[in-house]
Structure formats: structure tokens, C-alpha cells
Write an enzyme that holds these catalytic residues in place. Structure first.
Site, PDB file in Angstrom:
ATOM      1  N   GLU A 111       0.861  -1.176   0.000  1.00  0.00           N
ATOM      2  CA  GLU A 111       0.000   0.000   0.000  1.00  0.00           C
ATOM      3  C   GLU A 111       0.904   1.234   0.000  1.00  0.00           C
ATOM      4  O   GLU A 111       1.865   1.292   0.766  1.00  0.00           O
ATOM      5  CB  GLU A 111      -0.884  -0.031   1.250  1.00  0.00           C
ATOM      6  CG  GLU A 111      -1.892   1.083   1.360  1.00  0.00           C
ATOM      7  CD  GLU A 111      -2.704   0.965   2.651  1.00  0.00           C
ATOM      8  OE1 GLU A 111      -3.887   1.308   2.621  1.00  0.00           O
ATOM      9  OE2 GLU A 111      -2.136   0.535   3.687  1.00  0.00           O
TER      10      GLU A 111
ATOM     11  N   GLU B 107      -8.695  11.572   2.558  1.00  0.00           N
ATOM     12  CA  GLU B 107      -8.903  10.570   3.598  1.00  0.00           C
ATOM     13  C   GLU B 107      -8.975  11.265   4.946  1.00  0.00           C
ATOM     14  O   GLU B 107      -8.238  12.220   5.204  1.00  0.00           O
ATOM     15  CB  GLU B 107      -7.779   9.538   3.602  1.00  0.00           C
ATOM     16  CG  GLU B 107      -7.983   8.456   4.644  1.00  0.00           C
ATOM     17  CD  GLU B 107      -7.056   7.263   4.452  1.00  0.00           C
ATOM     18  OE1 GLU B 107      -7.215   6.292   5.210  1.00  0.00           O
ATOM     19  OE2 GLU B 107      -6.193   7.301   3.564  1.00  0.00           O
TER      20      GLU B 107
END
EC number: 3.2.1.8
Length: 210
Positions: A104, A197
Site C-alpha cells: 500500500e 482521507e
């Protein structure tokens, strides 16, 4: 995702895809990311073209953004964040995954009260700024392939990108810098997004990606 609040995706449109030779890649977005863990209120709007907006209040964890179903190390991301105003923890970040190996990754251009860190690996100069490079590890946490253990790679800008101006992220610069530190990405590329986010925060964002 926040290293202390990892989550599953609502929709993963991307399939595994391997590439041999890459050219610098730009182009219209084709992927819409809208996920929340259900905490608080998150109102996300999938606008026309590459535009999206999100307003959030007292959230848990969420990620909203636009990008591309299939990633590439040669992605050149252009965007304009007309609004990015988190009260608390939030990122404005280029974000994605690889498989083989499962990794990630983030290129963070702006943030709220929390600037992400990790094990420091050095710096990279790109697109008019200097980014600190970090790694972190996730143990038995949700991923695009279910619960797994995997590393996270980070480039975090030393100073926040200005809001309301056309900006660019040349991802290849980060890929090369990470590789020079032994941080090699996988051979199969999942989605890539320019995302907002947030975690346990409130705020608003309006971003156009191309």
C-alpha cells in the site's frame, strides 16, 4: 489508510494487471472511490469529469477520491484542490496498491493535524517540493486481498502544497526513490486515486483530478 485505522474497500474495480514497458501516463479518470467505516457523516459527490467533493463530520475512517482502475508506476497526476480543509486528521494524497508483492503506498501533499511518519528512509525532490520517505508495517489487517501483513510506503511533503492551484505528482520520481532505498513495489498494479482521507475528524474537500 491511516496506519491506526485500516479498512476494507467498498468497491475494488481493479483487477490484477502486470506491465512490462511503461510510458508516462496521464488521462481521464475512470475510477470512483467512496468508502466509510460508518462513523459520523460523510457526504461525497461524484462530480463531472475528474471532480469530486466531500463534506464530513465527526467521522471514523473514510476515503473518497477519483483515479484510475489500473495503476502504473509512470502515472503523472494533475489536480487542483479548490478546497481541502480538515479539522483534525486528514490527508490529501495519491494512493494505491500493488500485488506480487502486496504493498500500500501514499504520496501525501497536504494533511490536517497529523503529519504521517514511520521509519525514516531519506528524501526525494519532486514537482517543486521535498518529500520525506517512510515505511510502516501492517500486521494481519484488511487489504485488497483480505486480511494480510504488508508494508506501506510513504512520501510525505515537508511543506503542505498550496490549495487552489494546479498541482502535479510525478509518481515515477517516488517509485525510483523508493527503489533506491530497497522499497520495491509489486509487479501487478491495482487502482490509483487522488484521495481525501479522514480519521476522527470533520472538514470539507473539493478536488478535480486529471
Amino acid at each position: 489508510m491511516f496506519k491506526f485505522g485500516k479498512k476494507l474497500m467498498t468497491v475494488v474495480l481493479a483487477a490484477s494487471m502486470s506491465f512490462g514497458v511503461f510510458a508516462a501516463t496521464t488521462g481521464a479518470t475512470d475510477y470512483w472511490q467512496n468508502w466509510t467505516d460508518g462513523g459520523g457523516t460523510v457526504n461525497a459527490v461524484n462530480g463531472s469529469g475528474g471532480n469530486y467533493s466531500v463534506n464530513w463530520q465527526n467521522t471514523g475512517n473514510f476515503v473518497v477520491g477519483k483515479g484510475w482502475t489500473y495503476g502504473t508506476p509512470n502515472r503523472v497526476v494533475n489536480y487542483n484542490a479548490g478546497v481541502f480543509s480538515p479539522s483534525g486528521n486528514g490527508y490529501l494524497t495519491f494512493y494505491g496498491w500493488t500485488r506480487n508483492a502486496l504493498i500500500e503506498y501514499y504520496v501525501v501533499d497536504n494533511w490536517g493535524t497529523y503529519r504521517p511518519t514511520g521509519t525514516y528512509k531519506g528524501t526525494v525532490n519532486s514537482d517543486g517540493g521535498t518529500y520525506d520517505i517512510y515505511t510502516t508495517m501492517r500486521y494481519n489487517q484488511p487489504s485488497i486481498d483480505g486480511y494480510s501483513t504488508f508494508p506501506q510506503y510513504w512520501s510525505v511533503r515537508q511543506s503542505k502544497r498550496p490549495i487552489g492551484v494546479n498541482s502535479q505528482i510525478t509518481f515515477q520520481n517516488h517509485v525510483n526513490a523508493w527503489a533506491s532505498k530497497g522499497m520495491n513495489l509489486g509487479s501487478s498494479w491495482s487502482y490509483q486515486v487522488l484521495a481525501t482521507e479522514g480519521y476522527q475528524s470533520s472538514g470539507s474537500s473539493n478536488v478535480t483530478v486529471w
